[in-house]
Scaffold this active site. Structure first.
Site, PDB file in Angstrom:
ATOM      1  N   TYR A 142      46.371  39.118  32.907  1.00 37.84           N
ATOM      2  CA  TYR A 142      46.234  38.329  34.141  1.00 37.84           C
ATOM      3  C   TYR A 142      46.736  36.899  33.962  1.00 37.84           C
ATOM      4  O   TYR A 142      46.921  36.173  34.935  1.00 37.84           O
ATOM      5  CB  TYR A 142      44.778  38.309  34.629  1.00 37.84           C
ATOM      6  CG  TYR A 142      44.235  39.667  35.069  1.00 37.84           C
ATOM      7  CD1 TYR A 142      45.080  40.769  35.189  1.00 37.84           C
ATOM      8  CD2 TYR A 142      42.897  39.837  35.362  1.00 37.84           C
ATOM      9  CE1 TYR A 142      44.593  42.003  35.579  1.00 37.84           C
ATOM     10  CE2 TYR A 142      42.401  41.078  35.756  1.00 37.84           C
ATOM     11  CZ  TYR A 142      43.264  42.155  35.856  1.00 37.84           C
ATOM     12  OH  TYR A 142      42.775  43.384  36.248  1.00 37.84           O
ATOM     13  N   LYS A 191      43.243  50.210  23.730  1.00 43.19           N
ATOM     14  CA  LYS A 191      44.262  51.263  23.884  1.00 43.19           C
ATOM     15  C   LYS A 191      45.179  51.162  22.679  1.00 43.19           C
ATOM     16  O   LYS A 191      46.403  50.996  22.798  1.00 43.19           O
ATOM     17  CB  LYS A 191      45.007  51.038  25.215  1.00 43.19           C
ATOM     18  CG  LYS A 191      45.977  52.122  25.621  1.00 43.19           C
ATOM     19  CD  LYS A 191      45.321  53.402  26.076  1.00 43.19           C
ATOM     20  CE  LYS A 191      46.374  54.456  26.388  1.00 43.19           C
ATOM     21  NZ  LYS A 191      45.796  55.811  26.524  1.00 43.19           N
ATOM     22  N   ASP A 223      41.018  55.173  28.377  1.00 44.76           N
ATOM     23  CA  ASP A 223      41.022  56.346  29.261  1.00 44.76           C
ATOM     24  C   ASP A 223      39.785  57.214  29.004  1.00 44.76           C
ATOM     25  O   ASP A 223      39.130  57.695  29.935  1.00 44.76           O
ATOM     26  CB  ASP A 223      42.324  57.156  29.112  1.00 44.76           C
ATOM     27  CG  ASP A 223      42.807  57.252  27.673  1.00 44.76           C
ATOM     28  OD1 ASP A 223      42.268  56.525  26.810  1.00 44.76           O
ATOM     29  OD2 ASP A 223      43.716  58.050  27.392  1.00 44.76           O
ATOM     30  N   ASP A 247      37.822  44.544  33.974  1.00 36.69           N
ATOM     31  CA  ASP A 247      37.841  44.443  35.437  1.00 36.69           C
ATOM     32  C   ASP A 247      37.587  45.831  36.032  1.00 36.69           C
ATOM     33  O   ASP A 247      36.726  46.024  36.904  1.00 36.69           O
ATOM     34  CB  ASP A 247      39.224  43.908  35.856  1.00 36.69           C
ATOM     35  CG  ASP A 247      39.313  43.578  37.337  1.00 36.69           C
ATOM     36  OD1 ASP A 247      38.278  43.664  38.019  1.00 36.69           O
ATOM     37  OD2 ASP A 247      40.413  43.240  37.795  1.00 36.69           O
ATOM     38  N   ASP A 251      33.689  47.583  37.385  1.00 38.05           N
ATOM     39  CA  ASP A 251      33.537  48.084  38.759  1.00 38.05           C
ATOM     40  C   ASP A 251      33.084  49.541  38.750  1.00 38.05           C
ATOM     41  O   ASP A 251      32.238  49.945  39.543  1.00 38.05           O
ATOM     42  CB  ASP A 251      34.864  47.981  39.523  1.00 38.05           C
ATOM     43  CG  ASP A 251      34.915  46.726  40.388  1.00 38.05           C
ATOM     44  OD1 ASP A 251      34.137  45.788  40.095  1.00 38.05           O
ATOM     45  OD2 ASP A 251      35.717  46.682  41.337  1.00 38.05           O
TER      46      ASP A 251
END
Ligand code: NAD
Length: 357
Positions: A142, A191, A223, A247, A251
């Site tokens: 980001y 990852k 994943d 992020d 959620d």
């Protein structure tokens, strides 16, 4: 002890819910012999109306001179047409930056009395779950280099995931320190089978972990983590991960509890300093109507007592009072179901105060 707290109610239901959180804190002060000193300041749309900017310099000063910050929520339709740099939400991004808050902690706790709100099958959530997602907040994709360029296939765009050893070290330490106060288990999510930035991330996590040999550590690819949250949420205690993965996963985890009005959060910086706020927005549709659920903000206060002030008993007292009130069947509109008792913001706050031990 005397504790200095900057209070930023903000817009919409912000002032309604912050008022209730303060009365809980005042009662805690009375019971345990602490004094909480509040300094109010403006942020968001109300700050724009009063001063022409969503984050006045004064507000940053007040926060910097405090031990912790309590924030309500910002935003509303009144300010939706303002240019980006003047919008209320910009005030939030700027204050996190100004205060150097690099770790975001979002708990996802399923209360037994609210388990019907969880979308998972009952057998998966028997006994509830209690997860802390610790998300890196100021680095990664980001904030990395981005741009557009022409390629032989036409226009293309790119964003860069970049993490320094220092950034990974400090977020990892936060996660281990928080885990020590909870279930003593950190799950690192990355990852590393594909991304070089994740390989560095994992190396650093493994190195820092040596300083915390009393805390258990495991690793999961992102994943798989997304899948495991749904398959078996009870296996998690503290999850530490990068900005983008955090992020998304935070959620997903909060969705598992099914109730936005119940979820607190903390953003931590250097030392013990932190900003505490509910994850929901300013809910302009119910602002000032005594309808907002104040529990996310009240639970944010519990996080503040635990993480910034090291007041574990006081934090537990708040969390137990909230559970008791829910068990007794009291509900604000957002979590109301048949056979429960509907109450307003003020009554919910009063019930929690009454149940503090
Ligand atoms: P929202 O979270 O404010 O509201 C979504 C829905 O949930 C609404 O129906 C609302 O009534 C309900 N709700 C939210 N909190 C509640 C509570 N405590 N008790 C009962 N019901 C509650 O999200 P939105 O409607 O997308 O956004 C409204 C405004 O809030 C926008 O201006 C948005 O930019 C802003 N916002 C601010 C923050 C923040 O301050 N951290 C976060 C998200 C959105």
């Amino acid at each position: 002890m005397k504790y200095k707290i900057a209070v930023l109610p903000g817009d919409g239901i912000g002032p309604d819910i912050v008022e209730e959180a303060k009365s809980v804190l005042n009662k805690i002060g009375e019971i345990y012999g602490h004094s909480f000193e509040y300094t109010e300041a403006l942020v968001g749309g109300c700050a724009y109306d009063a001063t022409g900017t969503p984050l006045p310099e004064d507000t940053v000063e007040v926060c910097k001179n405090s031990d912790a910050v309590l924030l309500g929520a910002v935003g509303g339709p009144k300010w939706d047409t303002l240019p980006g740099h003047l919008r209320p939400e910009k005030g939030l991004l700027e204050i996190r930056k100004a205060l150097g808050l690099y770790a975001n902690i979002r708990p996802a706790k399923l209360y037994d009395s609210l388990k019907e709100a969880c979308p998972l099958k009952p057998e998966l959530i028997e006994g509830g779950f209690d997860i802390y997602v610790v998300r890196e907040l100021t680095g990664g994709i980001y904030f990395g280099e981005r741009g557009r360029k022409q390629t032989e296939n036409g226009e293309a765009a790119y964003d860069t995931e970049l993490y320094s050893t220092m950034e990974v070290e400090r977020i990892t330490r936060k996660a281990f320190e928080v885990a020590r106060k909870r279930g003593n288990l950190v799950t690192n999510v990355d990852k590393m089978n594909v991304l070089e930035s994740s390989r560095l991330w994992r190396e650093v996590v493994l190195r820092v972990a040596k300083e915390y040999s009393d805390v258990n550590l495991n690793h999961m690819l992102v994943d798989n983590a997304a899948m495991q949250l749904i398959r078996n949420p009870k296996q998690f205690d503290v999850v530490v991960t990068s900005n983008m993965f955090g992020d998304i996963l935070s959620d997903e985890a909060s969705m598992l509890t099914g109730s936005i009005g119940m979820l607190p959060s903390a953003s931590l910086g250097k030392g013990k300093f932190g900003m505490y706020e509910p994850i929901h927005g300013s809910a302009p549709d119910i602002a000032g109507q005594d309808k907002a659920n104040p529990l996310a903000t009240i639970l944010s206060i519990a996080m503040m007592l635990r993480l910034t002030f090291d007041l574990e008993d006081e934090a537990n007292s708040i969390e137990e009072a909230v559970e008791k009130v829910l068990e007794e069947g009291y509900r604000t509109g957002d979590i109301y179901s048949e056979d429960t008792k509907l109450v307003g913001t003020k009554e919910m706050g009063r019930l929690v105060v009454e149940n503090l031990k």
